[in-house]
Write an enzyme that holds these catalytic residues in place. Structure first.
Site, PDB file in Angstrom:
ATOM      1  CB  THR A  94       9.876   7.050  15.592  1.00 25.31           C
ATOM      2  OG1 THR A  94      10.636   6.747  14.411  1.00 25.31           O
ATOM      3  CG2 THR A  94      10.797   7.586  16.651  1.00 25.31           C
TER       4      THR A  94
ATOM      5  CD  GLU B 147       9.968  14.407   6.057  1.00 20.84           C
ATOM      6  OE1 GLU B 147      10.113  15.579   6.409  1.00 20.84           O
ATOM      7  OE2 GLU B 147       9.035  13.674   6.468  1.00 20.84           O
TER       8      GLU B 147
ATOM      9  CB  CYS C  11      11.270   4.041   8.863  1.00 19.73           C
ATOM     10  SG  CYS C  11      10.971   5.831   8.686  1.00 19.73           S
ATOM     11  CB  THR C  12       5.668   5.027   7.731  1.00 20.60           C
ATOM     12  OG1 THR C  12       5.960   6.198   8.510  1.00 20.60           O
ATOM     13  CG2 THR C  12       5.057   3.976   8.634  1.00 20.60           C
ATOM     14  CG  HIS C  13       9.562   9.091   6.102  1.00 20.79           C
ATOM     15  ND1 HIS C  13       8.829   9.079   7.253  1.00 20.79           N
ATOM     16  CD2 HIS C  13       9.627  10.392   5.697  1.00 20.79           C
ATOM     17  CE1 HIS C  13       8.469  10.326   7.547  1.00 20.79           C
ATOM     18  NE2 HIS C  13       8.935  11.125   6.619  1.00 20.79           N
TER      19      HIS C  13
END
Ligand code: DGL
Length: 275
Positions: A76, A159, A193-195
């Site tokens: 992002t 998360e 997305c790194t998540h």
């Protein structure tokens, strides 16, 4: 005498740790400084202006710590802030320092994994709306069809530790269904997305067998190794004592309790208010 310092790695929160893990694996000799802007994450649904301001503040913080090279290990931030920082801010702020992102190295290689010439990009709403992936990929693979799907619930699921639980199934299934409806010829799916690497096992449960799932960590690590080889003037300013330091803009205890899931090792972080 050259002033040497750590390589900075930035993310809105925890996700960049999945990239840092691979970078450290590939280039263990360097010193690294990680910053998660947890107090202001997630970035995924925020405006261009906000993501740019937050990212610029963080980049300045890295520069104040002496870093000459900063990696935005956040799609992002790479999508919404990197270009402006590189083109408008760096020339006056720190012309001898470099800020790199994760989108370009991924775009450079993603097409080579596809047989059908169709890839899907799963990312935050911000990354999707910026159209950074289709634009960057077109520079390297002009014939490649790029389908995108925003998965705004995936970061909160990760998360909040729900990535292995049944609660994640609904949204994983829904977003995969959507992207394959847009492009039924997709044979490569990028976790943009790194998540998202934490959801890999869950995603695989619902993926057609012929589809290859790509996460960015190794791609970015390899690209950084190439970059350092091609830029000795930057490389010689990166210190090599094998140290890793972790900072968060939120509570350090909270960061430490979740961070190991992303990094694969226990982390002891320090709080910073970016001053
Ligand atoms: N890790 C960020 C990325 O790669 C997204 C997380 C967020 O929304 O803050 O896009």
């Amino acid at each position: 005498m050259i002033n040497q310092s750590s390589i900075g790695i930035f993310d809105s929160g925890f996700g960049g740790l999945t990239v840092m893990k691979e970078i450290v694996n590939k280039l263990p000799e360097y010193d690294y400084l990680y910053l998660g802007d947890n107090a202001r994450s997630p970035y995924g649904n925020r405006s261009f202006e906000t993501v740019y301001q937050y990212t610029l503040e963080s980049v300045k913080w890295f520069f104040n710590q002496g870093c000459s090279l900063v990696i935005l290990a956040c799609n992002t931030a790479s999508a919404k802030a990197l270009r402006t920082i590189q083109q408008n801010d760096l020339p006056t702020l720190a012309p001898d320092k470099r800020v790199l992102g994760v989108i370009r190295p991924t775009a450079e290689i993603i097409g080579s994994y596809s047989q059908t010439n169709a890839v899907g990009v799963l990312a935050t709403s911000g990354t999707v709306s910026s159209a950074s992936y289709p634009m960057e990929i077109a520079k390297f693979f002009p014939e490649l069809k790029v389908y995108q799907e925003a998965c705004p619930l995936w970061v909160p699921l990760v998360e909040n530790g729900e990535y292995e639980n049944n609660g994640a199934d609904y949204f994983v299934k829904k977003n995969l269904h959507n992207i394959f409806e847009k492009g039924e010829d997709i044979d490569v799916l990028l976790l943009g997305c790194t998540h998202y690497p934490l959801l890999k096992e869950k995603i695989k449960e619902y993926l057609p067998v012929a589809v290859t799932l790509i996460s960015q960590g190794e791609i970015v690590a390899k690209s950084l190794a190439d970059y350092l080889q091609r830029h000795p003037e930057i490389e010689e300013r990166c210190s090599k004592n094998g140290s890793r330091k972790f900072y968060t803009t939120d509570a350090a205890d909270d960061f430490d309790s979740k961070a190991s899931i992303f990094y694969g090792q226990t982390i002891k972080s320090v709080h910073t208010n970016l001053q």
